[in-house]
Design a protein around this motif. Structure first.
Motif, mmCIF file in Angstrom:
data_model
loop_
_atom_site.group_PDB
_atom_site.id
_atom_site.type_symbol
_atom_site.label_atom_id
_atom_site.label_comp_id
_atom_site.label_asym_id
_atom_site.label_seq_id
_atom_site.Cartn_x
_atom_site.Cartn_y
_atom_site.Cartn_z
ATOM 1 N N SER A 79 14.832 -21.832 -23.626
ATOM 2 C CA SER A 79 13.416 -20.871 -23.592
ATOM 3 C C SER A 79 13.202 -19.943 -22.312
ATOM 4 C CB SER A 79 12.285 -21.510 -23.985
ATOM 5 O OG SER A 79 11.817 -22.468 -23.113
ATOM 6 N N TRP A 80 13.901 -20.550 -21.147
ATOM 7 C CA TRP A 80 13.828 -19.905 -19.864
ATOM 8 C C TRP A 80 14.643 -18.891 -19.652
ATOM 9 C CZ3 TRP A 80 9.045 -20.412 -18.200
ATOM 10 C CH2 TRP A 80 8.265 -21.639 -18.624
ATOM 11 N N ARG A 117 16.461 -15.324 -19.669
ATOM 12 C CA ARG A 117 16.091 -13.848 -19.596
ATOM 13 C C ARG A 117 17.020 -13.106 -20.286
ATOM 14 N NH1 ARG A 117 10.761 -13.017 -19.314
ATOM 15 N NH2 ARG A 117 9.622 -14.232 -18.038
ATOM 16 N N LYS A 173 12.200 -13.341 -22.900
ATOM 17 C CA LYS A 173 12.692 -14.705 -22.860
ATOM 18 C C LYS A 173 13.611 -14.932 -24.161
ATOM 19 C CE LYS A 173 9.065 -17.081 -20.376
ATOM 20 N NZ LYS A 173 8.040 -18.043 -20.368
#
Length: 165
Positions: free
Chosen positions: A19-20, A22, A29
């Motif tokens: 989820s982190w 980019r 995200k």
């Protein structure tokens, strides 16, 4: 998704760090189940698109091509930079990251874009002639052109002088 000619491998992604990441395309995200890695960046599958045809590259294959700041599908890369990805002079492949010279639909390495007679390299601004698949600098153009006669060249395609851009 892998760039041909690129030796970089994507860093490992774990479920907790997913989820982190980019997206290089939209900056958002990436929380999707699948993500793509190209040009040393992560992408949403919907964001990695061909710069020309806008096809989603994850849907049409496992490779993409980059050149001149563009991300391209195979078809558009070949259309823009050469029929086979090979130099018309030496026959060797041209890496996607390399600059090229073009004449009459043919693609050349910079070092191979030379006069057929004197072998001097043609550079942007030089005038040249493209006759029967050969390049000639302004000084070495065949004498049939200078005299305005076509004699032995008459049955072959003859193109007016051109300028390297």
């Amino acid at each position: 998704m892998v760039n041909p000619g690129s030796s970089s491998q994507p860093p490992p992604v774990t479920a907790g760090s997913l989820s982190w990441k980019r997206c290089a395309g939209c900056g958002g995200k990436i929380a999707d189940r699948f993500l793509l890695y190209a040009m040393d960046s992560y992408w949403h599958s919907r964001c990695l698109k061909c710069s020309c045809c806008q096809a989603q590259l994850g849907d049409i294959g496992t490779s993409c091509y980059t050149k001149s700041g563009m991300i391209l599908c195979r078809n558009d890369y070949i259309r823009l930079f050469g029929n086979s990805g090979a130099c018309s002079a030496c026959g060797q492949s041209i890496p996607a990251s390399e600059l090229v010279m073009r004449a009459q639909g043919n693609v050349y390495h910079l070092k191979c874009f030379t006069c057929s007679t004197c072998r001097n390299r043609l550079v942007p601004g030089d005038r040249f002639h493209y006759i029967n698949g050969s390049l000639f600098c302004e000084h070495d153009r065949p004498t049939a052109l200078i005299n305005g006669h076509l004699n032995s060249l008459q049955s072959n395609p003859l193109l007016p002088d051109q300028k390297v851009c």
